[in-house]
Scaffold this active site. Structure first.
Site, PDB file in Angstrom:
ATOM      1  N   HIS A 114       0.827  -1.205   0.000  1.00 24.56           N
ATOM      2  CA  HIS A 114       0.000   0.000   0.000  1.00 24.56           C
ATOM      3  C   HIS A 114       0.861   1.256   0.000  1.00 24.56           C
ATOM      4  O   HIS A 114       0.667   2.176  -0.806  1.00 24.56           O
ATOM      5  CB  HIS A 114      -0.927  -0.013   1.226  1.00 24.56           C
ATOM      6  CG  HIS A 114      -1.771   1.223   1.356  1.00 24.56           C
ATOM      7  ND1 HIS A 114      -1.354   2.349   2.039  1.00 24.56           N
ATOM      8  CD2 HIS A 114      -2.990   1.520   0.852  1.00 24.56           C
ATOM      9  CE1 HIS A 114      -2.288   3.281   1.960  1.00 24.56           C
ATOM     10  NE2 HIS A 114      -3.299   2.798   1.252  1.00 24.56           N
ATOM     11  N   ASN A 174       0.967  -7.322 -10.832  1.00 21.79           N
ATOM     12  CA  ASN A 174       1.306  -7.484  -9.419  1.00 21.79           C
ATOM     13  C   ASN A 174       0.661  -8.749  -8.861  1.00 21.79           C
ATOM     14  O   ASN A 174       1.329  -9.630  -8.321  1.00 21.79           O
ATOM     15  CB  ASN A 174       0.833  -6.273  -8.608  1.00 21.79           C
ATOM     16  CG  ASN A 174       1.505  -4.986  -9.019  1.00 21.79           C
ATOM     17  OD1 ASN A 174       2.490  -4.995  -9.737  1.00 21.79           O
ATOM     18  ND2 ASN A 174       0.959  -3.874  -8.568  1.00 21.79           N
ATOM     19  N   CYS A 186      -1.006  -3.046 -16.465  1.00 20.62           N
ATOM     20  CA  CYS A 186      -1.133  -1.903 -15.558  1.00 20.62           C
ATOM     21  C   CYS A 186      -0.492  -2.181 -14.207  1.00 20.62           C
ATOM     22  O   CYS A 186      -0.622  -1.377 -13.285  1.00 20.62           O
ATOM     23  CB  CYS A 186      -2.593  -1.516 -15.371  1.00 20.62           C
ATOM     24  SG  CYS A 186      -3.615  -2.865 -14.733  1.00 20.62           S
TER      25      CYS A 186
END
Length: 819
Positions: A410, A713, A777
């Protein structure tokens, strides 16, 4: 002939002569012939030739000449014999030579050094004897006659007055010095052949008045500005190998000024297509070059400015200039850097999560970061990890350090998007809480709130104290190079942007659109309760009110985002975040019922739990509310003359039926907005490929999806079975150190495994829908090696953080030139 025959110096001189540049008059004795120079007859012939080339007489006349002997090998090597620079100097002619020069102190020092070396290696005088003699006599004017006496009495022969015989002895000295144990050790240390040969170079040392003579080094570029400007050092007197370097002046002290070097350096820059470095001599006002090479270590600013100048001069074309600038140069130019001296105290090193440099006071909570920043302080937020509730503090901070988490954590993702320098996974840093007091320890060093630290988000290093920072000042030439790159690349470059501010930054940096808007990032900080109330709702009426508030806030956010990106493509990912990022901690719940509900929703593995499309299928009105807010915002900005190309993306799909269900929800919202407004809103509907099953089912997904975006990811995480936050901190460093992995798969795309899945997906998707738009992305969208792979696969675009857009533009152009 090449360096194998002439040595590196001989090859350089040949190159200078071929370019029509002034060189020191000299003769190179090739490798195969060096032994002949130890014969007086050969040496005499060389002296005669040198006198003809220079128009001077060795050691005599009003404009005398001495001789310098130097050596070079076929390859660059350390430990070559020192130069012997004043051959031809004798007690008989020294007065006349000194009179011509006007200052004899340096000349005597050089003379003494040459006599000692020849005495030791050619005349058999013990080194210790010569060393003691020099120690006993500090003044070089006394050393020279003492050395000459010692050589005459203790050597195999006296030091001769004849220049040719001196040269022959000097050649013998050079070759003997090259065979000493010391020289052999130097070759072994450099892994060079023990019988590596030498070439010898005999050069005219033209003498003239001290004030008009000297030597130096110069480079063609100013390291600070990157512009063409001869810079370097100038030394008065005679070049020598001395333990005490002479006083150096800058090139403004050069008789005639730095302009004397401009023509030579410009010529060499265009010849090398790189920054040039030269060694030169100035004798009697005449410039002569000794050597020239490409400057090996240059700044990003020099590289970029030179690339543009070479195109403007016609020495290179635009594709070659683009290739000359490296992605790392762009990173260096776009981000602030710490000015390191080597004296810094490094506290800890973690993962380089977001480039740039920052200094500030340590704070341990988001609230304190916001408060201290509002008071005008620069702060560095230090935390175990961050959550959506910490975003206000993260954005207020000058930099962020976390002890947990990886490059896709994060803190890392938010920091990159905001352009805040960050170091994550600094596990050697321990945060300690005792009552109301929080400290952090790095080894024996204790950090308290208010202590100053500095961090480098490009290397992952955190230092004690406040270090100087060099601000980012990209030269105008960078935009020129990136403009050329845009004409060459095939891949589109978009940005991952969640706010209007992010979008505007991305456009300024050259993004062609938004490849990922993470709508969950619109519920950070003060807006986090909006999504919490939806998730924690226990009845349809409560959920409806929460969704209505959510939709109002999102319409406002979408309006700002769309205005920021303008009439460009924008891919909006509907809600996708692990449940633990939304749920309140027990002491943060609005009431006891919310705390109980949150406890019931907690998951053992949130990354694989109720997130993405799964959450939307449990809360069936969630995606329709988001979609309606997006379409309504599009209508709002259309009234202002902006018509973005909407792409609505469904995240974390694994089943074609999941995508079909969510697609019906989105289409129903589009129909509702169209019926209410009378406007059919153009949009594409697609899916985010984040699971291995989605990759191998891409053909089926493409029956519904008009585009696919690879979320690398999560796809990397799920393909390896790695938890990205845990393994980056604890495992990957060891895997790389032991050779199990060459790079972190979360930094550089694993082309064999994860890339293999993407390749399957591309092939299947295009078989079903040939015109389908495909991009990535994940964070790999800003990695040059990963971008090259995407280009080979024929993807349509990559998307990365706004700050990474310039790097991606250049890397995409490099990918074309590599194919």
């Amino acid at each position: 002939m090449d360096a194998r025959a002439l040595g590196t110096h001989g090859r350089q001189v040949d190159e200078l002569i071929s370019l029509g540049l002034p060189t020191v008059a000299g003769v190179t004795v090739p490798v195969a012939e060096v032994a002949s120079l130890t014969e007086p007859d050969t040496a005499g012939a060389v002296v005669e030739l040198l006198q003809q080339l220079s128009g001077r007489t060795a050691g005599h006349g009003e404009r005398p000449m001495l001789i310098r002997l130097t050596a070079s090998a076929p390859v660059a090597v350390a430990g070559l014999p020192p130069d012997l620079p004043v051959i031809g100097l004798t007690p008989r002619n020294s007065a006349a030579v000194l009179d011509a020069v006007g200052d004899g102190s340096v000349l005597h020092e050089v003379w003494a050094g040459m006599l000692r070396m020849i005495g030791e290696h050619a005349l058999g005088v013990p080194s210790a004897r010569l060393g003691d003699l020099l120690l006993d006599l500090a003044d070089p004017r006394e050393q020279v006659p003492a050395l000459l006496t010692a050589l005459a009495h203790e050597g195999t022969e006296p030091f001769p007055d004849d220049t040719a015989r001196q040269l022959a002895l000097a050649a013998r000295t050079m070759l003997a010095r090259w065979e000493t144990p010391r020289a052999a050790r130097a070759r072994r240390a450099q892994k060079l052949p023990p019988d590596l040969p030498l070439a010898l170079h005999v050069q005219a040392l033209v003498l003239g008045p001290w004030q008009d003579s000297g030597y130096g080094t110069a480079t063609s570029r100013d390291a600070e500005t990157g512009r063409f400007r001869p810079t370097g050092s100038f030394f008065r007197g005679v070049r020598r190998s001395a333990p005490r370097p002479p006083h150096a002046e800058d090139l403004s002290a050069l008789p005639g000024g730095p302009g004397l070097l401009e023509h030579a350096l410009l010529t060499l820059e265009q010849h090398f297509a790189g920054p040039a470095s030269v060694e030169f001599e100035l004798r009697d006002g005449e410039l002569a070059l000794l050597s020239a090479r490409v400057e090996a270590s240059t700044s990003a600013r020099v590289t970029t400015c030179l690339a543009v100048d070479l195109v403007r001069s016609g020495a290179r074309d635009e594709p070659a200039a683009v290739e000359q600038v490296r992605p790392s140069d762009v990173v260096e130019l776009m981000h602030a850097q710490l000015s390191l001296t080597g004296e810094e105290r490094e506290l800890v090193r973690g993962l380089p999560a977001s480039p740039g440099a920052a200094c500030g006071e340590v704070v341990f909570t988001s609230d304190v970061a916001v408060q201290r920043a509002a008071e005008g302080h620069r702060v560095v937020l230090v935390a175990a990890e961050t959550t959506p509730a910490d975003v206000p503090g993260l954005l207020a901070a000058a930099g962020v350090v976390t002890t947990n988490g990886g490059l896709a954590s994060h803190a890392a993702v938010v920091a990159r998007g905001a352009g805040v320098p960050a170091v994550c996974g600094a596990s050697a840093l321990r945060i300690n809480r005792t009552g109301d007091t929080t400290t952090a320890t790095a080894g024996e060093h204790v950090l308290r709130e208010g202590d100053l630290v500095s961090l480098d988000g490009r290397t992952g290093a955190v230092y004690a104290g406040e270090l100087a920072i060099t601000a980012a000042r990209p030269p105008e030439q960078l935009n020129i190079v990136l403009g050329w790159a845009d004409t060459l690349r095939r891949l589109g470059v978009r940005a991952n942007a969640d706010t209007g501010r992010d979008a505007r930054t991305a456009v300024e940096l050259g993004a062609e659109g938004i490849g990922l808007c993470r709508t969950e990032h619109q519920f950070l900080g003060e807006r986090l309760p909006l999504i919490r109330r939806v998730i924690l709702a226990t009845d349809p009426e409560t959920e409806g009110r929460a969704l209505a508030a959510l939709a109002r806030a999102q319409r406002e956010d979408f309006r700002d985002l769309l205005l920021g990106i303008g009439s460009r493509p924008v891919t909006v990912r509907l809600l996708d975040a692990p449940m633990h990022e939304f749920l309140p901690a027990p002491d943060q719940a609005e009431d006891e019922a919310a705390a109980v509900r949150a406890a019931a929703l907690r998951e053992a593995n949130p990354m694989l739990g109720v997130r993405g499309v799964r959450l939307a299928l449990l809360h069936e009105r969630l995606y329709p509310a988001q979609a309606e807010a997006l379409f309504s915002a599009w209508l709002d900005v259309r009234d202002q003359g902006v018509t973005p190309e909407l792409e609505v993306m469904i995240p974390l799909v694994s089943l074609p039926a999941e995508l079909e269900t969510a697609a019906r929800q989105v289409r129903a919202s589009a129909d509702a907005v169209a019926e209410r407004s009378g406007v059919d809103i153009p949009y594409r509907l697609g899916a985010m490929v984040e699971t291995p099953r989605a990759a191998v089912m891409a053909g089926e997904l493409s029956r519904t999806a008009e585009f696919l975006s690879f979320g690398t990811n999560d796809l990397t995480q799920l393909t390896y079975g790695f938890c990205r936050d845990d393994v980056e901190r604890r495992i990957l460093a060891r895997y790389q150190a032991t050779g199990l992995l060459s790079a972190s798969p979360f930094v550089e795309l694993d082309t064999a495994g994860v890339g293999g899945l993407i390749e399957i997906a591309v092939r299947q998707a295009r078989a079903v829908r040939p015109g389908i738009k495909l991009g990535i992305c994940g964070e790999h969208g800003g990695n040059p090696a990963s971008i090259a792979f995407c280009d080979r696969l024929g993807l349509d675009y990559v998307s990365c953080s706004p700050a990474g857009v310039p790097v991606a533009r250049l890397a995409a152009a490099h990918a074309v030139s590599a194919t």
